[in-house]
Structures are given as C-alpha cells and as structure tokens.
Scaffold this active site. Structure first.
Site, PDB file in Angstrom:
ATOM      1  N   GLY A  26      51.216 -31.640 -26.559  1.00 54.29           N
ATOM      2  CA  GLY A  26      51.468 -30.384 -25.878  1.00 54.29           C
ATOM      3  C   GLY A  26      51.384 -30.487 -24.371  1.00 54.29           C
ATOM      4  N   ASP A 138      35.424 -35.673 -25.514  1.00 47.15           N
ATOM      5  CA  ASP A 138      36.339 -35.947 -26.630  1.00 47.15           C
ATOM      6  C   ASP A 138      36.287 -37.421 -27.021  1.00 47.15           C
ATOM      7  OD1 ASP A 138      38.149 -35.262 -28.603  1.00 47.15           O
ATOM      8  OD2 ASP A 138      39.905 -35.530 -27.324  1.00 47.15           O
TER       9      ASP A 138
END
Length: 733
Positions: A26, A138
């Site tokens: 994205g 992450d």
C-alpha cells in the site's frame, strides 16, 4: 523473491536502472535496481497517491533516519535517499541472504547455537537503535535478513521515536499481530521493551518453526497476545529461561537487550561458524543469482492503450569484477580480493551511460572505472603531490592525476582511515600481529605502494587494535586515535571496547617520540571509523567524532599542547559528515543541517546562524575567501553564498535546477566557478553572474571533486573523471 517489472514501471529512477520487483504494498514498491557504477540496491519508492500525505512523508523520512542510525553492521547500508522528492525514495544495499522466515522454511528450525548467535546479534542491533531513541515496532522473521556476517534488520516503515505517538491514532495497533507486544496490541505505547517481546518471538520462530501465539485471524492473534501464554513447544530447554521472561505481559518484567546479549552468546567465532551448511549454501546462491537474473517486463494487459514493452536488456554474464560490486561486504568478493580492480583506461563500462556534454561543458580528459570499497570504508580521496590516493576493495591505490594511469594497488594497508598525508608524503598505521609489538607509523613509498621502515615505533600503544586511526599529518607531527597496551591484553586482543582508555596522541615523525596525549572518556560506538573527519588549522586540530546515536560531536584540540579546547554535539549524521571535508577557517567552524551555523573556534559558541525563508535543510558547507557556500533544500535547491564573518546572505544561485544528490556533497570552489555536485553530474556556477555556466552530465554516485595539477577530478563509486580546471567560456543559463 524477484518478480518481473510491470508494464508501467519506469526503466529507471533517481539514477538507478530498475531490474525487478522485490515487493509491492500500500505504501509503494521496492525494486531491485543497479547504479551506473554497478552497485546493486533495493530501491524503495512511495506510491504517488500517498506522497501528498504529510503523515506518510513523515513516516518515510523517519524510516530513512532509522535505517541510517542502525548503520551497515546491523542493517542495510543506506546508499542514497531523497525523502523530500515529489515521489520519495530510499536506496539501500541489496542484502545477500534470505529473510529469516525463508531460512527456516529451507533448513527447518535452526540449531541452538545458531539461535543464540542470531539472538545476540539482533539484541545488539536493537540496543544501538534504542540508544538513539528509536523503536522498530515491527520486528518479525521477514524483517530479519540472514547474511554470512550476521543478521540485518530491515523495514523501518513504522519505526518511530520512543514516546512519540503523533503518527499512531489512539487505540490503533500498528505492526504484525503474530509478533506484536501486548501493549502494542491495545494501541498503547510500544517502548524498547516491546521490541524485546518481538525479538523473543522471532527467536522462538527460528528455533521451532512456529511463532509464540500460533496463526489465524488478526483478531484471534491479538487476543492470544494479550491473554494467552506463549507456546514454547520445541524450544531447546536451555533457551526457555532466556526467552520466556522476554514474553512477559508486563513490559517491566522483560530483560533489556544488554542482558540478552550477555545471556545468549559469548561472542566466540565468526557468525558464519554458527550457521548450518544448508543456510550458508543458500546465502552463496543468492549472492550469485542476483547477477544471473535476467530482467523481464510483463506486457500491458489486453486492450491497454500502452503498447507492449520489450524485455529488459538481459543481465550480463557473471564476472569476477562484477562480483566485487554486489556489496562492499560481499561473501564472494572475499575470495577474489587480490584481483585487479582497475578497468581499461578509456573504455566505458557497459553499464555506464554515455556522457553528452551540455552547453560549454568541458570534455573529459580521461576516465577510469574503479571498483571502490563500500561507502563506510571508502573515505575521501587524498591528493599527494601529483597522485590521487583512493581506497578500493583491495586496499589503498594510487592514480596518476595527469593521465588517470594506475600506479599501484592492493598494498598492505586496507582502510582509508589508516592513511594520512601532508600533501607531499603519505603515511600509514602499520598494524602489529601482537599487542606488545607496539604501534608503528610508516611512510608509504609513492613509487610502488610499499611500506618503508617505521618512522614511529611506540611500544606502549597497542598496534593490533582495529580501532586505531591515523588522523592526520601536520608538518612533522602525526596525530593518532589509539590506546595503550593493557596488562590483560592477550595476543588475540584487538577489540574496540570503551574500557580500553582511548586517547588522541601525537608523535614527531623526525624523532619518533611522543609529543602529547589526550585521554578520552566517551563510550566507543559500534560503527567505525570512530573519527569521521579531521582538519588541522593553525593551532587547532578539529575532529568529528561518531557518537553512539549515529550523530557527530566536534572536538577541538590545541596542537601545541594536545589539550582539548572544547567539545559539542553538531546535530549531523555521521555517515553524511564523513563524505565531506570539515569547513573551518581561523575564526569559525561551519556546519549545516536545518540551518547554516558558524561556531567560534575560540570557545565553540554560536557566532551566527543563517536560515532562508521556508528552508528546512541545508547540504554540507564549504568555506573559501571568507564566503560560505551551501545548497538549500527548498524548491530547486539553490546554491547560496553567505558571509563567513556575519552570516548575511551575499547571493543565491539564479535559475537553479534540481536533480538530486545536492544535499549529499559539499560544493567545490575554484577561482571562477563554484562546482555543485548532483545526480545529473557536475554543475559549474559562475561566481560573477551566479548562473549555470555549464553542466557536465557524468552519472557518478556521490560525485565529489578534487582540484589538483590544473584538473578538476570527480570521484564517486563509479568512474573517476578528469576535467580541465575552469575552462574559458561565457556563462549561459
């Protein structure tokens, strides 16, 4: 995984040729790309549809900053980046190794010794990141690349400063549910302890093949992360008491990264010694496959208005020379370090685009293709008499400035920070095999590159330390960063720990005797060289020190007594500062970041600062004849000239044209032109008219210039090009 380019992917971007897609999401696309000099990179781009979103741009900038902070030892080296471009992009080294999840799929759960070595290295990487106030947020197996030299952490897309929640909506969870911390799962602040939680999950996956909370829908995973005990099935018994506490629901109950380093591994042996053979074979396969890959482009969909594109030019055959260019620390390059590194004298490399001179641009007098060392080891070229001294993967090499002819290469000195010059002589640290052999400084024979008899032999100093640096030669004086031999040093002692008592020492080259000694009490950062810049100016020696956070401190030393005059942080990136000479004169030290600043040489106080309207960043400055030159990061990125005495704006470049890289390299000033270095080549700005006189469109990575022997010599990571200095010709726009 390499996939073909799409029909609408560009052929090139930011001076890189695109070869394949590495990923798409994205935020944008990641490409396998190659520079004109043959350097292979992972090029991350932001999707145009979100480039106008200020929050997305801020994330991209933070990702770039975090990648620079972690550096090339624990992460992918940032080759270049432009987060301010209309379509932001980030180019990092292409890491030679599989992601950890691929490695486990290929080899099965890793042996305990592999997990321990992996965990200690990753904990050390996180410690470096946390020391800079950054948390990754992450960490997961796909964001850990396994190389023969150690793991590298990648993808800092949601990393942020610890305690900064401006980019995260309250109550939202950013990250990967299977490896997310409990506090992150409920949208609370994810601190360094959250990264420790994720690290334990990554190591559990490496050791067992499964994550701590299984698989399934995100909502199910988030529930387990918050309320369920981790699944430690299959974890070696000795690792359970180490990783178990890391997975505590309460962040306060988790160990620190420093605790983990000590408990996981003692640091013995090379990282590759602890990897299974199947994984080492996969690393080697990927190192060669990147050059054997034949680029392809998918055709346009049926009925698409754009005609089908032709296949991308086939990849060249794998050669020994090209293997050097895969990365500065290539696994395969180590087997060919003694090979010749200089290409033919006037022939172009097939990957180097032809130069078409623009306007009154001078034609190149000579051009050499050189496989240089990795950026962290490249250093700035030195001018010694009529010779250029550069660092290649084979060591220090010499080039004749007038002709570009290679004189010698591959001598006993391997690092640019081991050599220094007074302009006529070249000296080097001659490393010892054993600490008690002492420290030696020897002159390099400029005829053949051999080391002469030592001019300095100091038994009290440890000549085996890899952190030793020959800082500079000032007349008869050699300045060094070194440490004394300790009682506990053994024949194997070569480490760089802060406990060694590092110091700045000076020696007389004519007598060999020590003159001064200044003991340093700062902690030693993991990245080297520690001192990234040196400049002697009158009675002052100016030193730029890399800090633990990846920034820069300046230390000014009195050359007569060897005592420190003042020290201060500069707010600069260490790797960027290392590319450029220190800008200093008798009155001031000049630096640039968000503004151009002058610090008084006497006490370090700020004498003046200059910041143009709406300008948020400046490239590194250059000072000459009481004028400071820098490039401002606004619009087309114009060159500005500032009074070195008052900080007043003297003039701004007329009709500037932006092409990237202007903020990487300091301008070079001649008698007629000031030379501005950019991705498009070398732009000469007339000092009288303030307009572009000519552009030499040489595609050089990190183009910088040296003036010597009536020549302007451009040096980058690709071709070395010599131009006649300041050719006559009217200015033109």
């Amino acid at each position: 995984m390499l996939t073909p380019l799409s029909h609408d992917d560009p052929a090139g971007l930011a001076g890189f040729r695109l070869l394949a897609r590495l990923g798409h999401g994205g935020m944008g696309t990641v490409y396998l790309a190659r520079s004109a000099s043959g350097r292979t990179v992972a090029l991350k781009t932001m999707h145009p549809s979100i480039a106008s979103d200020p929050a997305a741009r801020t994330r991209f900038r933070l990702e770039t900053d975090a990648a620079r902070i972690i550096g090339g030892h624990h992460g992918a080296v940032v080759v270049d980046a432009d987060p301010l471009a209309p379509a932001p992009w980030l180019a990092t080294e292409y890491v030679l190794g599989p992601p950890l999840d691929d490695a486990v799929d290929l080899c099965g759960p890793l042996p305990e010794e592999s997990v321990r070595a992996l965990g200690a290295a990753l904990a050390g990487a996180l410690a470096q990141l946390h020391a800079s106030g950054i948390v990754h947020r992450d960490l997961k197996p796909s964001n850990v690349m396994v190389t023969a030299y150690g793991p590298k952490i990648i993808d800092f897309g949601i990393a942020r400063a610890s305690g900064d929640d401006r980019l995260t909506r309250t109550g939202s969870a950013a990250g990967t549910p299977a490896f997310m911390s409990p506090e992150q799962a409920v949208g609370q602040e994810h601190t360094a302890a959250g990264d420790v939680f994720a690290l334990a999950g990554v190591l559990l996956h490496a050791a067992t093949g499964h994550g701590p909370f299984g698989t399934g829908q995100p909502a199910d995973l988030l529930y387990r992360v918050r309320y369920s005990d981790p699944d430690l099935t299959g974890l070696p018994q000795a690792l359970a008491p180490i990783l178990g506490p890391c997975l505590a629901k309460d962040p306060a109950g988790r160990p620190t990264t420093h605790d983990l380093v000590a408990r996981l591994h003692g640091g013995q042996g090379h990282f590759a010694d602890h990897l299974p053979d199947a994984l080492l074979a996969e690393i080697a396969r990927r190192a060669s496959a990147v050059w054997q890959y034949r680029p392809e482009r998918l055709p346009a969909p049926a009925g698409h208005p754009v005609a089908e594109t032709v296949p991308v030019t086939a990849a060249p055959d794998l050669s020994r020379r090209r293997l050097f260019n895969i990365t500065g620390s290539s696994l395969l390059a180590t087997t060919a370090i003694g090979a010749a590194v200089w290409a033919s004298t006037r022939e172009r490399d097939p990957d180097t685009p032809k130069s078409t001179d623009s306007g009154n641009a001078p034609a190149a007098l000579w051009r050499r293709n050189v496989v240089t060392a990795a950026p962290a080891e490249l250093g700035r070229p030195l001018v010694v008499g009529d010779k250029l001294i550069v660092t290649t993967e084979a060591g220090v090499s010499a080039v004749e400035a007038s002709s570009g002819r290679n004189l010698w290469s591959g001598n006993a000195v391997l690092s640019s920070w081991d050599v220094a010059t007074d302009g006529e002589r070249l000296f080097a640290v001659d490393y010892s095999l054993y600490p008690r052999e002492g420290l030696h400084i020897a002159q390099i024979d400029l005829e053949d590159g051999s080391l002469m008899d030592p001019a300095v032999s100091a038994k009290a100093y440890n000549g085996k330390l890899v952190g030793n640096q020959l800082l500079g030669i000032d007349g008869d004086v050699a300045w060094l960063l070194t440490a004394r031999v300790r009682k506990e040093d053994t024949d194997e002692s070569s480490g760089v720990g802060p406990e060694r008592g590092w110091l700045i020492a000076s020696f007389s080259l004519s007598t060999g005797r020590r003159r001064t000694e200044l003991i340093l009490d700062e902690a030693v950062p993991g990245e080297y060289p520690w001192v990234t810049g040196v400049r002697a100016n009158g009675s002052n020696l100016v030193l730029f020190f890399r800090t633990e956070s990846g920034g820069v401190d300046v230390l000014v030393v009195d050359t007569r007594t060897g005592t420190g005059v003042w020290r201060a942080p500069l707010g600069l990136n260490a790797d960027d500062a290392a590319r450029n000479p220190i800008a200093v004169d008798d009155k001031h030290l000049y630096t640039a970041s968000d503004a151009v600043r002058a610090r008084r040489m006497a006490d370090g106080g700020e004498a003046w600062r200059y910041q143009g309207k709406n300008v948020t960043a400046y490239g590194p400055p250059t000072v000459r004849d009481e004028v400071v030159y820098a490039v401002e990061a606004v619009g087309a990125r114009a060159l500005v000239a500032i009074s070195a005495d008052t900080g007043a704006l003297l003039w701004r470049e007329k009709n500037p044209v932006a092409s990237g890289h202007e903020l990487k390299v300091a301008p070079t000033v001649g008698d007629k032109y000031v030379y501005k270095h950019c991705a498009a080549g070398l732009r000469a700005i007339d000092l009288r008219t303030h307009e572009t006189a000519w552009l030499h469109p040489e595609s050089l990575d990190r183009f910088s210039a040296l003036i010597t022997a009536g020549l302007l010599i451009g040096v980058g990571e690709g071709p070395m090009v010599a131009l006649p200095l300041e050719p006559a010709g009217p200015a033109s726009s």
